[in-house]
Write a protein that holds these residues in place. Structure first.
Motif, PDB file in Angstrom:
ATOM      1  N   GLY A 129       0.776  -1.226   0.000  1.00 25.33           N
ATOM      2  CA  GLY A 129       0.000   0.000   0.000  1.00 25.33           C
ATOM      3  C   GLY A 129       0.808   1.277   0.000  1.00 25.33           C
ATOM      4  O   GLY A 129       0.290   2.340  -0.304  1.00 25.33           O
ATOM      5  N   SER A 130       2.074   1.226   0.417  1.00 20.01           N
ATOM      6  CA  SER A 130       3.008   2.362   0.367  1.00 20.01           C
ATOM      7  C   SER A 130       2.621   3.514   1.285  1.00 20.01           C
ATOM      8  O   SER A 130       3.040   4.660   1.055  1.00 20.01           O
ATOM      9  CB  SER A 130       3.163   2.878  -1.058  1.00 20.01           C
ATOM     10  N   ALA A 131       1.822   3.244   2.330  1.00 22.61           N
ATOM     11  CA  ALA A 131       1.539   4.288   3.313  1.00 22.61           C
ATOM     12  C   ALA A 131       2.844   4.750   3.954  1.00 22.61           C
ATOM     13  O   ALA A 131       3.714   3.940   4.283  1.00 22.61           O
ATOM     14  CB  ALA A 131       0.571   3.768   4.375  1.00 22.61           C
ATOM     15  N   GLY A 132       2.974   6.064   4.145  1.00 16.47           N
ATOM     16  CA  GLY A 132       4.236   6.623   4.603  1.00 16.47           C
ATOM     17  C   GLY A 132       4.427   6.572   6.100  1.00 16.47           C
ATOM     18  O   GLY A 132       3.485   6.737   6.882  1.00 16.47           O
ATOM     19  N   ARG A 133       5.674   6.367   6.492  1.00 14.18           N
ATOM     20  CA  ARG A 133       6.067   6.385   7.891  1.00 14.18           C
ATOM     21  C   ARG A 133       7.397   7.128   8.035  1.00 14.18           C
ATOM     22  O   ARG A 133       8.212   7.135   7.115  1.00 14.18           O
ATOM     23  CB  ARG A 133       6.235   4.962   8.449  1.00 14.18           C
ATOM     24  N   VAL A 134       7.592   7.729   9.188  1.00 13.88           N
ATOM     25  CA  VAL A 134       8.887   8.296   9.580  1.00 13.88           C
ATOM     26  C   VAL A 134       9.401   7.449  10.724  1.00 13.88           C
ATOM     27  O   VAL A 134       8.790   7.417  11.806  1.00 13.88           O
ATOM     28  CB  VAL A 134       8.756   9.775  10.010  1.00 13.88           C
ATOM     29  N   GLY A 135      10.496   6.723  10.497  1.00 12.79           N
ATOM     30  CA  GLY A 135      11.072   5.889  11.540  1.00 12.79           C
ATOM     31  C   GLY A 135      11.913   6.707  12.495  1.00 12.79           C
ATOM     32  O   GLY A 135      12.598   7.647  12.089  1.00 12.79           O
ATOM     33  N   LEU A 136      11.877   6.363  13.789  1.00 15.04           N
ATOM     34  CA  LEU A 136      12.661   7.038  14.822  1.00 15.04           C
ATOM     35  C   LEU A 136      13.679   6.060  15.395  1.00 15.04           C
ATOM     36  O   LEU A 136      13.324   4.952  15.821  1.00 15.04           O
ATOM     37  CB  LEU A 136      11.755   7.537  15.957  1.00 15.04           C
ATOM     38  N   TRP A 137      14.946   6.494  15.428  1.00 13.48           N
ATOM     39  CA  TRP A 137      16.039   5.670  15.921  1.00 13.48           C
ATOM     40  C   TRP A 137      16.827   6.481  16.945  1.00 13.48           C
ATOM     41  O   TRP A 137      17.204   7.622  16.678  1.00 13.48           O
ATOM     42  CB  TRP A 137      16.951   5.251  14.761  1.00 13.48           C
TER      43      TRP A 137
END
Length: 355
Positions: A129-137
């Motif tokens: 589906g390619s829904a966007g996310r911002v990963g936090l590290w």
């Protein structure tokens, strides 16, 4: 006597001190990925002269990198859709950590550090589906995964840290097949520019007008009064559409027109963008051009060189550009000046080390 909160703040500050600073890695001005003559790939540090000051092998083709603001750490991301992010100690070439997104997530080629270096933010999609996310590290926890935010769009690509600690995300709008990147929604795509605050809450989203809804927002450059963005046209290739947009203040997104001949020379594809010295550079490796604008979007000049793509600010010229033939150029409206040439094929992006 200091209270516990003050003590913890002090400990965190010590943890982020530049104990592995960029001077120990040869004081590079920029980092970029490249293909070597034997077909392998590496991340390189580039001095202001164009000299190479370090190289670190990569497990595959790189795309962009994120450079820590203090320590000589760089995170090299796979070309999208990818599942590797390699945290590198650029002094020694050691791999500090291999980042892997959570199950059913894919990296999308870009990331950025917070101003204090505590957090790494990564551009990601949900594979189906390619829904966007911002990963936090969490950098202070050896780059441990700490959560994620909604990017409020489909197919995010580049993200940039804003001066207020928020994040701006180029949601490209393209849903892709998770295995081979085949676009699945070109007839109904809706790219947007999303701004998140420092806690990940949505501040705003702005979309292009309906007639440009197939103009995928891909890459970003910060301006004193907003954001410039570069696009890639997914519609009729015969249409000479604008590939530079501006998001100034709270105004609607605006696009910047070119003379038809110059617009056609970009072949509907902007590969990278940079802002410097009151100007914006947008490159098109397909067209073999870099187009220079004033920061209000007024067209200034077109520079021509095969496979120009990487673009970043420079100290001794408006920009530095790289090409697929291994050249590194100083660039401005007056033209191109060769800094250096190496037996490499530079990849899409050139990332400046924070001054």
């Amino acid at each position: 006597m200091a209270d516990r909160r003050t003590l913890l703040k002090g400990m965190a500050a010590v943890a982020l001190l530049p104990t592995r600073g960029w001077a120990a890695a040869g004081s590079p001005e920029w980092v970029a990925a490249a293909k070597r003559p034997d077909g392998s790939h590496a991340l390189y540090g580039i001095a202001a002269s164009g000299e190479l000051v370090f190289q670190v092998a990569l497990p595959g083709r790189g795309h962009a990198a994120a450079a820590h603001p203090h320590r000589a750490d760089a995170v090299a991301f796979a070309r999208r859709p990818g599942t590797f992010g390699i945290v590198l100690d650029c002094r020694s070439g050691d791999i500090i950590r291999r980042l892997t997104p959570p199950e059913d997530r894919q990296f999308n080629g870009h990331g950025a550090f917070s101003a204090d270096g505590r957090w790494l933010y990564t551009s990601e999609v949900v594979a189906e589906g390619s829904a966007g996310r911002v990963g936090l590290w969490d950098v202070t926890a050896n780059y441990a995964r700490a959560g994620e935010w909604d990017s409020h769009g489909i197919g995010p690509h580049e993200l940039r840290l804003l001066p207020n600690g928020g994040v701006v995300v180029a949601n490209g709008g393209i849903e892709t097949d998770p295995s081979d990147r085949t676009p699945l929604n070109l007839d109904r795509m809706r790219p947007n520019l999303a701004v998140l605050d420092a806690e990940g809450a949505l501040v705003s989203t702005r979309a292009l007008p309906d007639g440009l809804s197939q103009n995928s927002i891909r890459h970003l450059a910060l301006l004193p009064n907003g954001v410039a963005f570069a696009m890639q046209w997914q519609g009729d290739p015969a249409d000479p559409v604008p590939l530079l947009g501006l998001a100034l203040g709270r105004a609607d997104l605006a696009t910047c027109a070119l003379p038809d001949s110059e617009a056609r020379s970009m072949q509907g594809y902007a590969g990278s963008i940079a802002a410097s010295d009151g100007m914006i550079a947008v490159t098109s490796p397909r067209g073999g051009v870099a187009v220079i604008f004033d920061q209000d979007g007024t067209y200034r000049a077109t520079l021509r060189r095969a496979d120009l793509c990487g673009a970043a600010p420079a100290r001794d010229a408006a920009f530095t550009l790289t090409d697929g033939g291994g050249a590194i150029w100083a660039a401005g409206p007056e033209g191109l000046r060769l800094r250096a040439r190496h037996d490499l094929a530079w990849d899409n992006h050139l990332v400046r080390i924070a001054a």
